[in-house]
Design a protein around this motif. Structure first.
Motif, PDB file in Angstrom:
ATOM      1  N   SER A 118     -35.133 -23.604-100.084  1.00 48.45           N
ATOM      2  CA  SER A 118     -33.830 -23.832 -99.439  1.00 48.45           C
ATOM      3  C   SER A 118     -33.045 -22.534 -99.312  1.00 48.45           C
ATOM      4  CB  SER A 118     -33.002 -24.840-100.241  1.00 48.45           C
ATOM      5  OG  SER A 118     -33.646 -26.061-100.316  1.00 48.45           O
ATOM      6  N   VAL A 119     -32.973 -21.782-100.389  1.00 47.55           N
ATOM      7  CA  VAL A 119     -32.223 -20.525-100.374  1.00 47.55           C
ATOM      8  C   VAL A 119     -32.896 -19.518 -99.438  1.00 47.55           C
ATOM      9  CG1 VAL A 119     -31.467 -18.560-101.787  1.00 47.55           C
ATOM     10  CG2 VAL A 119     -31.205 -20.883-102.644  1.00 47.55           C
ATOM     11  N   GLY A 120     -34.215 -19.524 -99.406  1.00 44.97           N
ATOM     12  CA  GLY A 120     -34.943 -18.635 -98.500  1.00 44.97           C
ATOM     13  C   GLY A 120     -34.614 -18.913 -97.044  1.00 44.97           C
ATOM     14  N   MET A 121     -34.496 -20.188 -96.708  1.00 48.67           N
ATOM     15  CA  MET A 121     -34.168 -20.564 -95.327  1.00 48.67           C
ATOM     16  C   MET A 121     -32.749 -20.117 -94.970  1.00 48.67           C
ATOM     17  SD  MET A 121     -35.447 -21.739 -92.651  1.00 48.67           S
ATOM     18  CE  MET A 121     -36.843 -22.747 -93.001  1.00 48.67           C
ATOM     19  N   VAL A 122     -31.803 -20.314 -95.868  1.00 46.55           N
ATOM     20  CA  VAL A 122     -30.425 -19.866 -95.635  1.00 46.55           C
ATOM     21  C   VAL A 122     -30.389 -18.351 -95.462  1.00 46.55           C
ATOM     22  CG1 VAL A 122     -28.142 -19.632 -96.714  1.00 46.55           C
ATOM     23  CG2 VAL A 122     -29.335 -21.824 -96.790  1.00 46.55           C
ATOM     24  N   THR A 123     -31.109 -17.640 -96.320  1.00 43.42           N
ATOM     25  CA  THR A 123     -31.161 -16.180 -96.241  1.00 43.42           C
ATOM     26  C   THR A 123     -31.698 -15.737 -94.890  1.00 43.42           C
ATOM     27  OG1 THR A 123     -31.540 -16.051 -98.627  1.00 43.42           O
ATOM     28  CG2 THR A 123     -32.095 -14.096 -97.329  1.00 43.42           C
ATOM     29  N   LEU A 124     -32.782 -16.343 -94.457  1.00 44.38           N
ATOM     30  CA  LEU A 124     -33.397 -15.984 -93.178  1.00 44.38           C
ATOM     31  C   LEU A 124     -32.446 -16.245 -92.006  1.00 44.38           C
ATOM     32  CD1 LEU A 124     -35.874 -15.041 -91.595  1.00 44.38           C
ATOM     33  CD2 LEU A 124     -36.645 -17.434 -91.573  1.00 44.38           C
ATOM     34  N   ILE A 125     -31.815 -17.393 -91.996  1.00 45.93           N
ATOM     35  CA  ILE A 125     -30.915 -17.751 -90.885  1.00 45.93           C
ATOM     36  C   ILE A 125     -29.762 -16.752 -90.779  1.00 45.93           C
ATOM     37  CG2 ILE A 125     -29.202 -19.463 -90.134  1.00 45.93           C
ATOM     38  CD1 ILE A 125     -31.225 -21.612 -91.208  1.00 45.93           C
ATOM     39  N   PHE A 126     -29.117 -16.437 -91.901  1.00 42.91           N
ATOM     40  CA  PHE A 126     -27.981 -15.530 -91.839  1.00 42.91           C
ATOM     41  C   PHE A 126     -28.400 -14.081 -91.632  1.00 42.91           C
ATOM     42  CE2 PHE A 126     -25.851 -19.289 -93.388  1.00 42.91           C
ATOM     43  CZ  PHE A 126     -24.711 -19.277 -92.597  1.00 42.91           C
ATOM     44  N   ALA A 127     -29.596 -13.714 -92.054  1.00 44.83           N
ATOM     45  CA  ALA A 127     -30.106 -12.372 -91.744  1.00 44.83           C
ATOM     46  C   ALA A 127     -30.332 -12.250 -90.236  1.00 44.83           C
ATOM     47  CB  ALA A 127     -31.395 -12.103 -92.514  1.00 44.83           C
ATOM     48  N   ILE A 128     -30.813 -13.308 -89.619  1.00 46.99           N
ATOM     49  CA  ILE A 128     -30.988 -13.311 -88.158  1.00 46.99           C
ATOM     50  C   ILE A 128     -29.635 -13.187 -87.473  1.00 46.99           C
ATOM     51  CG2 ILE A 128     -31.662 -14.751 -86.189  1.00 46.99           C
ATOM     52  CD1 ILE A 128     -34.016 -15.738 -87.983  1.00 46.99           C
ATOM     53  N   PHE A 129     -28.620 -13.933 -87.965  1.00 43.31           N
ATOM     54  CA  PHE A 129     -27.275 -13.796 -87.407  1.00 43.31           C
ATOM     55  C   PHE A 129     -26.814 -12.342 -87.478  1.00 43.31           C
ATOM     56  CE2 PHE A 129     -25.484 -18.360 -88.250  1.00 43.31           C
ATOM     57  CZ  PHE A 129     -26.348 -18.860 -87.298  1.00 43.31           C
ATOM     58  N   ALA A 130     -27.043 -11.698 -88.613  1.00 42.76           N
ATOM     59  CA  ALA A 130     -26.602 -10.319 -88.800  1.00 42.76           C
ATOM     60  C   ALA A 130     -27.310  -9.384 -87.824  1.00 42.76           C
ATOM     61  CB  ALA A 130     -26.852  -9.867 -90.241  1.00 42.76           C
TER      62      ALA A 130
END
Length: 182
Positions: A118-130
């Motif tokens: 779950s945390v990995g998915m959140v990290t990936l999504i917001f890294a893409i936003f950045a």
């Protein structure tokens, strides 16, 4: 630590970094008459109560509202009382000597495996936003444009959430690896 006569707020070191330490601290505070009531912003809210000898443990599990009673009943049957929940994090308390929620490495590994995904998915999504936000900011031609501001804010929000999420993900990966079968 902020406190009133009936409530106290304590900060959290982060459950990914100091889960066992924080649960031990909750047990010591319960012995002093301060019982965990709920999660609070970057910490916990405690309430004044009769001193009790309690142990606390966390479970990481996505539980739908309709299934919450069955989930709590399962733990209650094993001697654990539901204290509070926030998202997929649930805290339970019990008397010392109660069989731990995660009594072996395999079940503990599965616990960390669930939350790590779950945390990995959140990290990936917001890294893409950045990356997208800052990348598009660099390619806008009009440096004073409204669109450039939106891209910049998207990148800023992305990096602001992605960095702590990455730190949490890394801590959970280490914890998961420590629990992996030998």
């Amino acid at each position: 630590m902020r406190k009133t006569k009936s409530h106290r707020y304590i900060t959290s070191q982060g459950t990914a970094f100091a889960e066992k330490k924080e649960m031990l601290k909750m047990g010591k505070l319960a012995q002093q008459g301060w019982q965990l009531e709920s999660f609070a912003f970057l910490g916990y809210r405690l309430r004044k109560a009769e001193p009790q000898n309690l142990i606390y443990e966390m479970d990481y599990h996505v539980v739908h509202k309709a299934d919450m009673n069955n989930y709590v009943d399962t733990f209650a049957a094993a001697g654990w009382n539901h204290v509070c929940s926030a998202g997929s994090i649930h805290v339970f308390s019990a008397r010392p000597g109660t069989t731990p929620i995660y009594s072996d490495r395999n079940t503990s590994y599965e616990k960390y495996n669930r939350i790590t995904r779950s945390v990995g998915m959140v990290t990936l999504i917001f890294a893409i936003f950045a990356v997208v936000g800052f990348g598009l900011t660099a390619y806008t031609e009009n440096k004073d444009s409204f669109i450039e501001s939106i891209y910049f804010y998207l990148g800023t929000v992305g990096i602001t959430i992605a960095v702590p999420a990455l730190m949490t993900y890394t801590a959970l990966m280490f914890r998961r690896r420590a629990e992996k079968k030998v």
